[in-house]
Design an enzyme around this catalytic site. Structure first.
Site, PDB file in Angstrom:
ATOM      1  N   ASP A 491       0.843  -1.188   0.000  1.00 13.70           N
ATOM      2  CA  ASP A 491       0.000   0.000   0.000  1.00 13.70           C
ATOM      3  C   ASP A 491       0.880   1.241   0.000  1.00 13.70           C
ATOM      4  O   ASP A 491       2.081   1.168   0.269  1.00 13.70           O
ATOM      5  CB  ASP A 491      -0.901   0.029   1.243  1.00 13.70           C
ATOM      6  CG  ASP A 491      -2.006  -1.006   1.169  1.00 13.70           C
ATOM      7  OD1 ASP A 491      -2.366  -1.382   0.049  1.00 13.70           O
ATOM      8  OD2 ASP A 491      -2.486  -1.441   2.224  1.00 13.70           O
ATOM      9  N   ASP A 793      -4.517  -3.114   5.109  1.00 10.69           N
ATOM     10  CA  ASP A 793      -4.979  -2.620   6.396  1.00 10.69           C
ATOM     11  C   ASP A 793      -6.501  -2.617   6.532  1.00 10.69           C
ATOM     12  O   ASP A 793      -7.016  -2.523   7.635  1.00 10.69           O
ATOM     13  CB  ASP A 793      -4.456  -1.203   6.658  1.00 10.69           C
ATOM     14  CG  ASP A 793      -4.834  -0.232   5.537  1.00 10.69           C
ATOM     15  OD1 ASP A 793      -5.607  -0.630   4.653  1.00 10.69           O
ATOM     16  OD2 ASP A 793      -4.342   0.909   5.553  1.00 10.69           O
ATOM     17  N   ASP A 797      -9.256  -5.784   2.279  1.00 15.77           N
ATOM     18  CA  ASP A 797      -7.969  -6.371   1.894  1.00 15.77           C
ATOM     19  C   ASP A 797      -7.850  -7.832   2.327  1.00 15.77           C
ATOM     20  O   ASP A 797      -6.888  -8.510   1.945  1.00 15.77           O
ATOM     21  CB  ASP A 797      -6.808  -5.575   2.514  1.00 15.77           C
ATOM     22  CG  ASP A 797      -6.660  -4.196   1.899  1.00 15.77           C
ATOM     23  OD1 ASP A 797      -6.945  -4.071   0.697  1.00 15.77           O
ATOM     24  OD2 ASP A 797      -6.263  -3.266   2.604  1.00 15.77           O
TER      25      ASP A 797
END
Length: 1064
Positions: A491, A793, A797
């Protein structure tokens, strides 16, 4: 002054008259009883007043008697009425009613004399009834409590400010309702590990041989001399068992400690009016808990307020459908469930063992010693080698028995051992036991039991060290698998960047608003902006009396926007919430990348829709925009392109661009729309949030590139922001082909399978991606043979984290759903820690390879020397006790020395292992075979020519063989530290554990040879003989140096199972 009035009543009630005002505190279960009690008190007080007036105004006696009669009659009527209520409502009010006295104490006292530290007990709250109300979703029983709001009052909680939160209050609640912890199954004791070690088949066989040897020895030579042979084997067995048990016991305790840390999650609660994080174990009944998407419900409770709240109850019910939570149809929340959508607050009603989750978890024993894929492969390897050792042992057994019974063996005096019927039966049995013991001991040495132990030691050591390096391992297999990673999908926000956002730009219309121009904004536009920020948020603003600066909490994006609104726009969030009624909320959605709210203003009853989210997404819904003066203007194509240019310019400066839009909704037939409008919006403004890159992230990306690991950034930001951040972090290079290196999620998902497979290796950045795009990326990479690590997070996901070979969740911003789906939790959300995990993963894999090389060298040498000696001379030079000692050096001390090497930067200079490379590489075979051949050659020379070379007898020769063999392993441990480097002493002083184990092994070997002669079946050696043993063993160093000069072919030397790094 303190007065106690005794008044008849039907409930136990505490009444405190504070100063001049009387405050009536009562716990009443139904409104009818409450009204009745109030009327009763009023009548009682009236009667007392009448008595008082009559006394001081000269009432006549007959008047007093008449008044007394009226009072008694009225009291009897009330008493009969209350009895009827009891008979009707006893099941509702519970057993406490039956224990209530027939009077009430009214305590009249001065507030100054009251002790504030005394806790008023929680009246009429049956914890079992409260637990069953939530567990059974019993609306009738909830109504008996007076509803949720009445229950809040009974639990002495404030709907807005929560509980008091002082330590005395928390302790009181834990004493009454229990703590939020569940009973864990009893831990395995040390004795259980000892019992498991004794259950090993080889140990059992050795024990039988030892007992037989002990029995025959005592019978032949007496207890004083006859116990040595059998007793030595017993002592050696116990030594091996105890060392193995201590090691396993310590690792088990360490794993349990690390496991308990994984379950200690942080929960957002409201205490003393402040929203604050607390440990889930510190939660108490009466707490107000804030819930957001991805959170785990920490206890049983009741829904207070919120919007679009849905929970996944599959962990409790097994049903996969998400359940909607609201205050009308289903306000019940269960511990252990996950919030799948929306947000809200809950009142905690049951904690710990009073919850269904607590009861379930207390009956589950979590196996912390789960077998990792590498351990499974090593078990297979050990089994293969063990079978080979068993075959050698059987051959040795058959050969020795044949040689014995054919008269080809001699005793210590040179006499033939077996003379047919002339030989004593006890001597025959003793010889057979000795032969069996030697054969079984060969099996013990041949089976590399230390391989799984080495993995356990290495994993335990690395897990402990990784905690200090901000990485918490949830699944053991992730440690070893991370060493094979070829691609990391990361990310952007919070991982590559600091996640400390700040609004640095604000555009209203086509003008940028500076600090000195905020006063020029039209009041109507300013008010709409305040509403758009204050009502459409999951954050909170708390004004503390002790400071003028408000305390703002929420996600980094929400915190930055709220701070900007409070400081620059002068927003009062409480004022905004009081001036509007929230009708409907759409929580932030990863697909639409925006959140919205439908509100009704209190003053003029107008209904408005507010949207906030990704700038280009919001811009696409707008048809008008506001200028600074408050005028609404049409947004034509030119203006839309102009706003698009503003968004791109902010993105090029690495800013996250957020837009606000508004629309007034027309009511049809007095009813408003439940669904939020998504077209014809009016643009309120654009803000640019700066989130700087983390220091050191560029260096970490370069380290990954040097290690042959590809970095792919997957973000929800627009393509311009993503490109700018990737350039800043070093993921993209200026000379790179941006057309192939950067794609948007929609483009990636629309590729054909062939096109996706062709381009996936070239993709460096994927912008505007959805969780599905991330999952598709992981699946495609795995399909192409990559070992994939993924960071995540959010709740969405979770599929990608589960699909990846290594799932890395974020410890700070990560939701509980994401953490449970991951293998490793990055505690500081830092990409540098991801690289640290990669380094540790390679270290674990490398340490295990070192130990395999070391142990297989010992196995090969021990098997060959005993087999050749047994077949040729009919005797084995290494006794059972000696081989058990060698086994101890290999299995425990060797594993401890080699499996605890710390990672070095050199590990990141090698290419990743991937899925195809064998566990035993050609480099390992080269080193292993060279050392094994040297040891076998030296030991065979000593076996057949040792007596002549050193001019010694048989016992000294066997001691020389044993001593040389052990010292060869000690010197070879140095060689095993580096499989390819010629300088095996590099960094040796930093590893004190390795040096300590080497020193400890040498000291024990000296004790074995010089002092435990009867136990180890050795004789003392002189200085010259010790020097010869050391010199022979030390030659393994130059041999290893020369062998490492030989080139290694890329072809596989022997076929062993390929590594499998997929999640089982």
């Amino acid at each position: 002054m303190r007065t106690i009035l005794i008044i008849p009543t039907f409930r136990e009630v505490t009444v405190k008259l504070l100063s001049k005002e009387a405050i009536l505190q009562a716990s009443i279960n139904d409104s009818y009883s409450q009204r009745l009690l109030y009327s009763f008190f009023s009548s009682s007080i009236l009667i007392h007043c009448l008595f008082f007036m009559m006394k001081f105004h000269g009432a006549k006696p007959y008047q007093r008697w008449r008044l007394a009669f009226i009072a008694i009659y009225f009291t009897k009527v009330l008493d009969s009425l209350t009895k009827k209520i009891f008979e009707k409502n006893i099941p509702l009010l519970g057993p406490a009613i039956l224990r209530s006295p027939s009077f009430i104490s009214v305590d009249v006292q001065d507030v100054l004399k009251s002790d504030s530290s005394d806790h008023v007990p929680f009246f009429n709250i049956d914890q079992k009834m409260l637990t069953e109300t939530v567990r059974d979703k019993d609306f009738e029983r909830l109504h008996q409590f007076g509803g949720i709001k009445q229950l809040v009052a009974v639990l002495k909680t404030d709907e807005k400010d929560g509980i008091d939160g002082h330590e005395a209050d928390l302790k009181h609640r834990r004493d009454v309702f229990g703590s939020n912890q569940y009973r864990r199954p009893p831990k395995k004791s040390f004795f259980s590990f000892v019992v498991e070690a004794f259950k090993d088949t080889i140990i059992i066989i050795l024990m039988v041989c030892a007992i037989l040897s002990l029995g025959f020895g005592i019978k032949q030579e007496g207890i004083k001399e006859g116990w040595y042979d059998g007793g030595s084997i017993v002592i050696a067995i116990f030594l091996v068992v105890i060392v193995s048990s201590v090691s396993n016991f310590r690792q088990s305790r360490q794993f349990q400690k690390l496991s308990s840390e994984t379950s200690d999650i942080k929960v957002q609660v409201v205490r003393q009016g402040r929203r604050q994080p607390v440990s889930i174990f510190q939660l108490v009944v009466g707490d107000i808990v804030c819930l957001n998407i991805g959170d785990q419900v920490p206890a049983d409770g009741l829904f207070m307020e919120g919007h679009s709240l849905k929970v996944d109850e599959s962990s409790m019910t097994g049903e996969s459908d998400h359940v909607e939570i609201n205050d009308k149809d289903n306000p019940f929340l269960f511990s252990g469930t996950k919030v799948s959508d929306g947000f809200g607050t809950m009142l905690v009603t049951s904690v710990g063992m009073n919850t269904a989750w607590g009861e379930m978890m207390s009956s589950i024993r979590r196996e912390l010693d789960e077998q990792t894929p590498l351990q499974a492969r090593l078990d297979k390897l050990a089994s293969t080698i063990g079978k080979l050792g068993l075959a050698v042992a059987l051959i040795v057994l058959v050969v020795l028995i044949i040689r014995y019974f054919t008269g080809n063996t001699e005793d210590e005096n040179g006499m033939q051992e077996f003379n047919g019927s002339k030989t004593n039966i006890n001597d025959v049995m003793d010889a057979v036991v000795h032969i069996i013991s030697a054969a079984v001991t060969i099996v013990v040495v041949a089976i590399p039991e230390g391989l799984p132990l080495a993995v356990t030691l290495s994993l335990a050591y690395s897990m402990k060290r990784m905690m200090a390096d901000q990485a918490m391992v949830r699944k053991l297999s992730a440690c070893e698998t991370m060493g094979s990673a070829t691609t990391i999908c990361t990310d952007k926000t919070g991982t590559l960047t600091l996640n400390k956002m700040k609004v640095v730009e604000f555009w209203l219309g086509n003008e940028v608003i500076e600090d000195d121009t905020y006063l020029e904004i039209a009041p109507s536009v300013l008010q709409l902006l305040k509403q758009g920020v204050g009502l459409n948020t999951t954050g909170s603003v708390c004004k503390l009396p002790s400071t003028s600066v408000p305390e703002i909490s929420g996600s980094p994006t929400e915190t930055a926007i709220l701070t900007w609104a409070v400081v620059d726009l002068g927003m009062d969030i409480d004022e905004q919430k009081q001036s509007c009624e929230i009708l409907h909320v759409e929580a932030f959605n990863s697909e639409k990348k925006r959140s919205g709210v439908l509100v009704r203003t209190i003053t003029d009853q107008t209904i408005q829709t507010h949207w906030k989210g990704a700038a280009e997404m919001i811009l696409a819904t707008c048809s008008h925009y506001f200028d600074k003066g408050g005028k609404t203007k049409l947004m034509d194509d030119d203006k839309r392109m102009q706003f698009g240019g503003i968004i791109r310019d902010m993105a090029a400066k690495s800013l996250r661009c957020i837009a606000f839009a508004y629309k007034q909704v027309l009511q049809e037939n007095g009813q408003s729309h439940e669904k939020l409008e998504e077209t014809g919006m009016t643009l309120l403004g654009l803000v640019g949030l700066k989130d700087p890159c983390r220091p050191g992230v560029r260096r970490a990306v370069e380290d990954c590139r040097d290690a042959g690991v590809k970095i792919k950034m997957i973000t929800g930001d627009n393509i311009f922001t993503a490109k700018a951040i990737a350039m800043e972090c070093g993921i993209l290079k200026p000379d790179e082909d941006m057309n192939n290196a950067v794609v948007e999620g929609v483009t990636f998902r629309n590729f054909s399978d062939e096109e996706r497979m062709e381009k996936i290796d070239m993709i460096r950045v994927m912008a505007r991606s959805s969780p599905f795009d991330k999952l598709l990326m992981v699946q495609s990479l795995k399909q192409k043979g990559h070992v994939v690590a993924v960071t995540g997070d959010g709740t969405n996901d979770a599929p990608a984290l589960k699909e990846a070979d290594i799932g890395l969740s974020m410890g700070i911003q990560g939701t509980e759903v994401a953490k449970e789906s991951s293998d490793i939790v990055i505690l500081d959300d830092n990409f540098t820690s991801v690289v640290t995990v990669l380094r540790w993963g390679r270290c674990v894999y490398n340490n295990i390879q070192k130990f395999i090389q070391f142990q297989l060298t010992v196995n090969v040498a021990a098997l060959v020397i005993n087999f050749v000696a047994a077949v040729s001379s009919g005797d084995v030079p290494l006794t059972a006790v000696q081989l058990l000692w060698v086994n101890l050096i290999m299995d425990t001390l060797g594993a401890l020395a080699l499996a605890t090497e710390r990672p070095t930067n050199d590990l990141l200079k090698k290419s990743p292992v991937g899925r195809t490379k064998p566990l035993i590489s050609n480099v390992m075979w080269r080193n292993l075979i060279a050392q094994a051949l040297y040891q076998v050659a030296v030991l065979l020379i000593l076996q057949f020519k040792g007596k002549d070379i050193f001019n010694v007898d048989e016992k000294v020769k066997n001691t020389l063989i044993f001593n040389t063999f052990v010292l060869c392993q000690v010197f070879n441990e140095f060689n095993a530290r580096h499989m390819e480097k010629k300088n095996v002493f590099k960094g040796i002083l930093k590893n004190r554990l390795f040096l300590g184990i080497i020193g400890f092994t040498i000291v024990l070997q000296v004790v074995m040879v010089e002092f435990l002669k009867r136990f180890a079946d050795t004789v003392r050696l002189n200085w010259g003989q010790w020097g010869a043993c050391i010199a022979i063993a030390s030659l393994s160093w130059p041999i290893a140096w020369l062998v490492k000069c030989l080139p290694v072919s890329g072809k596989r030397f022997l076929i062993f199972p390929k590594p499998s790094v997929s999640k089982s």
